[in-house]
Motif scaffolding. Sequence first.
Motif, PDB file in Angstrom:
ATOM      1  N   HIS A  46      82.855 -53.271   3.649  1.00 54.94           N
ATOM      2  CA  HIS A  46      83.765 -54.410   3.593  1.00 54.94           C
ATOM      3  C   HIS A  46      85.224 -54.040   3.835  1.00 54.94           C
ATOM      4  O   HIS A  46      85.612 -52.886   3.692  1.00 54.94           O
ATOM      5  CB  HIS A  46      83.640 -55.117   2.237  1.00 54.94           C
ATOM      6  N   LEU A  68      71.352 -66.624  -2.076  1.00 50.57           N
ATOM      7  CA  LEU A  68      72.304 -65.775  -1.362  1.00 50.57           C
ATOM      8  C   LEU A  68      71.598 -64.563  -0.767  1.00 50.57           C
ATOM      9  O   LEU A  68      71.910 -64.145   0.344  1.00 50.57           O
ATOM     10  CB  LEU A  68      73.430 -65.307  -2.289  1.00 50.57           C
ATOM     11  N   LYS A  71      70.235 -65.061   2.630  1.00 49.02           N
ATOM     12  CA  LYS A  71      71.221 -65.136   3.716  1.00 49.02           C
ATOM     13  C   LYS A  71      71.628 -63.752   4.221  1.00 49.02           C
ATOM     14  O   LYS A  71      72.247 -63.639   5.269  1.00 49.02           O
ATOM     15  CB  LYS A  71      72.496 -65.846   3.243  1.00 49.02           C
ATOM     16  N   LEU A  72      71.326 -62.708   3.451  1.00 54.06           N
ATOM     17  CA  LEU A  72      71.805 -61.362   3.765  1.00 54.06           C
ATOM     18  C   LEU A  72      70.755 -60.582   4.548  1.00 54.06           C
ATOM     19  O   LEU A  72      69.663 -60.318   4.044  1.00 54.06           O
ATOM     20  CB  LEU A  72      72.164 -60.628   2.466  1.00 54.06           C
ATOM     21  N   ILE A  78      79.133 -60.702   7.839  1.00 51.94           N
ATOM     22  CA  ILE A  78      79.236 -61.801   6.876  1.00 51.94           C
ATOM     23  C   ILE A  78      80.681 -61.956   6.410  1.00 51.94           C
ATOM     24  O   ILE A  78      81.519 -61.076   6.631  1.00 51.94           O
ATOM     25  CB  ILE A  78      78.336 -61.564   5.639  1.00 51.94           C
ATOM     26  N   GLU A  79      80.940 -63.070   5.767  1.00 52.49           N
ATOM     27  CA  GLU A  79      82.152 -63.278   4.996  1.00 52.49           C
ATOM     28  C   GLU A  79      81.658 -63.616   3.607  1.00 52.49           C
ATOM     29  O   GLU A  79      80.755 -64.449   3.452  1.00 52.49           O
ATOM     30  CB  GLU A  79      83.000 -64.401   5.593  1.00 52.49           C
ATOM     31  N   PHE A  80      82.221 -62.970   2.591  1.00 46.11           N
ATOM     32  CA  PHE A  80      81.701 -63.133   1.237  1.00 46.11           C
ATOM     33  C   PHE A  80      82.808 -63.112   0.198  1.00 46.11           C
ATOM     34  O   PHE A  80      83.927 -62.688   0.464  1.00 46.11           O
ATOM     35  CB  PHE A  80      80.670 -62.034   0.933  1.00 46.11           C
ATOM     36  N   VAL A  91      78.335 -60.412  -5.644  1.00 42.90           N
ATOM     37  CA  VAL A  91      78.583 -61.342  -4.549  1.00 42.90           C
ATOM     38  C   VAL A  91      78.247 -62.731  -5.075  1.00 42.90           C
ATOM     39  O   VAL A  91      77.126 -62.979  -5.525  1.00 42.90           O
ATOM     40  CB  VAL A  91      77.719 -60.992  -3.314  1.00 42.90           C
ATOM     41  N   VAL A  94      78.516 -66.539   0.142  1.00 39.28           N
ATOM     42  CA  VAL A  94      78.355 -65.946   1.476  1.00 39.28           C
ATOM     43  C   VAL A  94      78.449 -67.069   2.495  1.00 39.28           C
ATOM     44  O   VAL A  94      77.892 -68.143   2.287  1.00 39.28           O
ATOM     45  CB  VAL A  94      76.990 -65.233   1.629  1.00 39.28           C
TER      46      VAL A  94
END
Length: 95
Positions: A46, A68, A71-72, A78-80, A91, A94
């Motif tokens: 990140h 979540l 989604k990974l 990604i933006e989280f 997290v 997301v």
Amino acid sequence: MKSAMIKIGVAALLSASAAFGAFAEEFTKGVVNKVDAKAKKVTIKHEDLKNLDMPAMTMVFRVEDPALLEKLKEGSNIEFVAERVNGKLTVTEVK
């Protein structure tokens, strides 16, 4: 007149809290390196996490919400949002 002043005060308070909320929910860009659904963890490379005062690096985060985790995907950009939840880096959003 007093009623109008109270309404203005409440409106100002709501705008200030909305602005603060937007700052608190700042998204950070990252790349998913690994997903461990069983352990509810994800490794993300990140950018700076400004809300946590943390420089760019690769690290493991907890993911409490199963939606979540779905989604990974490894290798995806990604933006989280990451926050401290019960002392653990987690997290929480997301996109």
